[in-house]
Design an enzyme around this catalytic site. Structure first.
Site, PDB file in Angstrom:
ATOM      1  N   GLY A  12      29.677  47.400   3.688  1.00  0.00           N
ATOM      2  CA  GLY A  12      29.958  48.715   4.278  1.00  0.00           C
ATOM      3  C   GLY A  12      30.826  48.667   5.525  1.00  0.00           C
ATOM      4  N   SER A  13      31.667  47.641   5.639  1.00  0.00           N
ATOM      5  CA  SER A  13      32.515  47.617   6.845  1.00  0.00           C
ATOM      6  C   SER A  13      33.550  48.742   6.813  1.00  0.00           C
ATOM      7  CB  SER A  13      33.185  46.252   7.027  1.00  0.00           C
ATOM      8  OG  SER A  13      34.137  46.014   6.019  1.00  0.00           O
ATOM      9  N   ASN A  14      34.007  49.134   5.630  1.00  0.00           N
ATOM     10  CA  ASN A  14      34.915  50.294   5.559  1.00  0.00           C
ATOM     11  C   ASN A  14      34.170  51.584   5.879  1.00  0.00           C
ATOM     12  OD1 ASN A  14      37.801  49.697   4.755  1.00  0.00           O
ATOM     13  ND2 ASN A  14      36.676  48.406   3.306  1.00  0.00           N
ATOM     14  N   ARG A  65      26.348  56.073 -18.215  1.00  0.00           N
ATOM     15  CA  ARG A  65      27.161  56.299 -17.022  1.00  0.00           C
ATOM     16  C   ARG A  65      27.301  57.784 -16.671  1.00  0.00           C
ATOM     17  NH1 ARG A  65      30.506  52.850 -14.512  1.00  0.00           N
ATOM     18  NH2 ARG A  65      30.563  51.459 -16.301  1.00  0.00           N
ATOM     19  N   HIS A 117      41.647  49.957  -1.860  1.00  0.00           N
ATOM     20  CA  HIS A 117      41.757  48.783  -2.727  1.00  0.00           C
ATOM     21  C   HIS A 117      42.429  47.654  -1.930  1.00  0.00           C
ATOM     22  CE1 HIS A 117      42.355  46.438  -6.360  1.00  0.00           C
ATOM     23  NE2 HIS A 117      43.605  46.248  -5.972  1.00  0.00           N
ATOM     24  N   GLU A 182      42.478  47.288   6.240  1.00  0.00           N
ATOM     25  CA  GLU A 182      41.702  48.343   5.566  1.00  0.00           C
ATOM     26  C   GLU A 182      41.007  49.225   6.589  1.00  0.00           C
ATOM     27  OE1 GLU A 182      39.169  47.135   2.248  1.00  0.00           O
ATOM     28  OE2 GLU A 182      40.267  45.244   2.121  1.00  0.00           O
TER      29      GLU A 182
HETATM   30  C1  GRF Z   1      36.859  45.797   0.630  1.00  0.00           C
HETATM   31  O1  GRF Z   1      37.830  44.771   0.577  1.00  0.00           O
HETATM   32  C2  GRF Z   1      37.245  46.916  -0.281  1.00  0.00           C
HETATM   33  O2  GRF Z   1      38.605  47.183  -0.276  1.00  0.00           O
HETATM   34  C3  GRF Z   1      36.820  46.344  -1.600  1.00  0.00           C
HETATM   35  O3  GRF Z   1      35.580  45.742  -1.350  1.00  0.00           O
HETATM   36  C4  GRF Z   1      35.532  45.342   0.003  1.00  0.00           C
HETATM   37  C5  GRF Z   1      34.342  46.052   0.582  1.00  0.00           C
HETATM   38  O4  GRF Z   1      34.111  45.759   1.880  1.00  0.00           O
HETATM   39  N1  GRF Z   1      36.892  47.292  -2.644  1.00  0.00           N
HETATM   40  P1  GRF Z   1      33.080  46.611   2.716  1.00  0.00           P
HETATM   41  O5  GRF Z   1      31.818  46.812   1.894  1.00  0.00           O
HETATM   42  O6  GRF Z   1      33.731  47.909   3.088  1.00  0.00           O
HETATM   43  O7  GRF Z   1      32.796  45.740   3.919  1.00  0.00           O
END
Ligand code: GRF
Length: 224
Positions: A12-14, A65, A117, A182
């Protein structure tokens, strides 16, 4: 102020970058709910720490799904989410999900599901994009924020950031360099949407008042 729902499967760093961007006022939005399909995912902990509703909806052993996605849509709608941000969400989204978050007035006619991505699309879609870039021998890698359509990483591109691939790179080193970008790119793209600065012309996304600048070359040129 728009209302965000974030779907995450991992650390969840994003998600954290989005939470921080909202808290700092750089994004005119608020994260209303975080959903993870993976029990114990770091993203859930981050949501809880920020006082955001955290919902676990295990996807393992859920072969239906559309039914699974309907349950997610139900949670997102209950939180009156305007925009869904996929942030390391490791599942494909069904057409029914996308239909529930089609173009809306809160997003000035833009689709309402975004993804980040870790590759420069349309190169290296799908899993392990950083590994694909290394194995291919690409000199530039990077990340892409895009609207989500029914394909895998095929939706309209909102923004991209490029980083060099360095000679000694392994997958982890390259992934870390990309991840730092990102964390800048995703909040920026969500901020543009929240500010009403994104529009669609066919599959080209226009960003109001945000020109591109410069060129990144890898390796750097010797000739002036
Ligand atoms: C990131 O590189 C995102 O682009 C990819 O998975 C990774 C997830 O990282 N799809 P985080 O969970 O946001 O740290």
């Amino acid at each position: 102020m728009i209302r965000l729902g974030v779907l995450a499967s991992g650390s969840g760093s994003n998600l954290q970058a989005l939470l921080d961007g909202c808290a700092a006022g750089g994004i005119d939005a608020r994260v209303e709910v975080v959903i993870s399909n993976v029990p114990g995912a770091g993203a859930l902990e981050r949501a809880a720490r920020s006082g955001v509703a955290a919902v676990v909806s295990p996807s393992r052993g859920q072969p239906d799904r559309p039914a699974y996605d309907r349950s997610l849509v139900e949670v997102l709608q209950r939180h009156r989410v305007d925009l869904v941000c996929l942030a390391g969400y490791m599942r494909l989204i069904s057409p029914a999900f996308l239909a529930a978050f089609g173009p809306g007035s809160a997003t000035r006619g833009c689709p309402r599901v975004m993804n980040i991505h870790p590759g420069l699309l349309p190169s290296f879609p799908g899993l392990h994009s950083q590994r694909q870039a290394l194995e291919y021998g690409a000199r530039l890698a990077g990340c892409t924020v895009h609207f989500v359509d029914e394909g895998t990483d095929t939706g309209p591109v909102i923004a991209q950031a490029a980083v060099p691939v360095l000679d000694g790179d392994d997958e982890a080193a390259l992934a870390a360099r990309i991840l730092a970008e990102e964390h800048r790119l995703y909040p920026q793209a969500v901020g543009w949407l929240a500010a009403g600065r994104l529009s669609l012309a066919g599959r080209r996304v226009l960003v109001d008042g945000a020109p591109a600048q410069g060129a990144l070359r890898s390796p750097a040129l010797d000739l002036a």
